[in-house]
Design an enzyme around this catalytic site. Sequence first.
Site, PDB file in Angstrom:
ATOM      1  N   GLY A   1      -0.665 -28.148 -37.972  1.00  0.00           N
ATOM      2  CA  GLY A   1      -1.043 -28.917 -39.152  1.00  0.00           C
ATOM      3  C   GLY A   1       0.142 -29.416 -39.950  1.00  0.00           C
ATOM      4  O   GLY A   1       0.135 -30.547 -40.448  1.00  0.00           O
TER       5      GLY A   1
ATOM      6  N   GLY B   1      -0.689 -28.704 -31.233  1.00  0.00           N
ATOM      7  CA  GLY B   1      -1.114 -27.718 -30.240  1.00  0.00           C
ATOM      8  C   GLY B   1      -1.329 -28.268 -28.842  1.00  0.00           C
ATOM      9  O   GLY B   1      -0.743 -27.793 -27.868  1.00  0.00           O
TER      10      GLY B   1
ATOM     11  N   ARG C   1       6.420 -17.652 -30.871  1.00  0.00           N
ATOM     12  CA  ARG C   1       6.697 -17.740 -32.306  1.00  0.00           C
ATOM     13  C   ARG C   1       7.595 -16.594 -32.773  1.00  0.00           C
ATOM     14  O   ARG C   1       8.400 -16.774 -33.688  1.00  0.00           O
ATOM     15  CB  ARG C   1       5.386 -17.751 -33.098  1.00  0.00           C
TER      16      ARG C   1
ATOM     17  N   LYS D   1     -10.167 -38.103 -31.070  1.00  0.00           N
ATOM     18  CA  LYS D   1     -10.859 -38.923 -32.061  1.00  0.00           C
ATOM     19  C   LYS D   1      -9.907 -39.704 -32.966  1.00  0.00           C
ATOM     20  O   LYS D   1      -8.940 -39.158 -33.479  1.00  0.00           O
ATOM     21  CB  LYS D   1     -11.762 -38.037 -32.928  1.00  0.00           C
TER      22      LYS D   1
END
Length: 397
Positions: A377, A354, A36, A197
């Site tokens: 996100g 991720g 990053r 999920k």
Amino acid sequence: MGWKTLDDMDLDGKVVLTRVDINVPVENGKVTDATRIERILPTLRDILSKGGKSVLLAHFGRPKGKPVPEMSLRVVLPALEQALGRPVAFAGDCIGEAAAKAIGDLPAGGVLLLENTRFHKEEEANDPDFAKALAANGDAYCNDAFSAAHRAHASTEGIAHLMPSCVGRLMQEELTALEKALGKPERPVMAVVGGAKVSTKLELLGNLIDRVDSIVIGGGMANTFLAAQGLEVGKSLCEHDMTGTAREILAKAEAGGCTILLPVDVVVAREFKAGAAHEIVPASACPADAMILDAGPATIARIAVAFGEARTLVWNGPLGAFEIAPFNAATDAAARQAASLTRAGRLLSVAGGGDTVAALNASGSAEAFSYVSTAGGAFLEWLEGKTLPGVAALEQG
């Protein structure tokens, strides 16, 4: 897209408040992955080359609105200096006298890192007065933290309304890649959606069905879809309470002309560990005492054919339990196929999240993709069709 870039800004002699994401992993007081940090270098170098001073705003960890010594940004200073190849000054606060003095002492062409913005509870509350206190430190604002753009915080959203603002090179690259992938893509457009999920990817699937031509569903999610079709999945990870929702998604896709690709064969094992005894069976024949841990070779072959027909690919989530061999086979094979098509100029490939980044890196394919997002996100919310506050604040009327 209606936002300014660094090319549109006069920065000569200006103090540029530069929002970056350098929330990097640290062990024993040292940065263990500087990715990053390395990705913000083009922005910092451009600001300096245009005669500006770069003053960095950033968060680190979750200090919950109060100073926490072990979450001080001072820990990233050595890695930042090494990557940039020059000294970087540090201020013990992001507002007030400490920040003002450090900025006043900053020489032409200098870079200054301000202390963790989240040491102030007003940051995450997007407090107007705190945003004003941040803005008082500079002449212009540059947001290069797409990965934090889904948060309406003072340093990502509030400040952008108070001064001349633009996107940094990393955010510009990210937004351009996403616009090519989903805004005005070359068709056919294909998506890979994996992960554990269905419940965490409902909004994503709902948005993609209306925007892409086909979706590969993999990982634990695929088990829920198989169960929704009446197939036995043994002891596999499966959200049995979501099978009704899965059937609704399949029906919506069929009505909208979006093809859903589910596993036709699977790799099963009785235990989840490296090198576990395993076998390949049809998706309809999972033994009652086994778990589905990856897609099988016939499924991989179907995915490869579909990739070959696509022109644009958006990828979020692995196809199996990629962390443990041999259950990384489907993810690795699909990633290598996408990488090969991208290198050949036949596919625009954009990936993020991720687990996705980790899986593509593990397969050795990440560098060949058109764009791999380090945003978690924010990338997911963009794919879900949501407005990102940190991006919206930069848009020109």
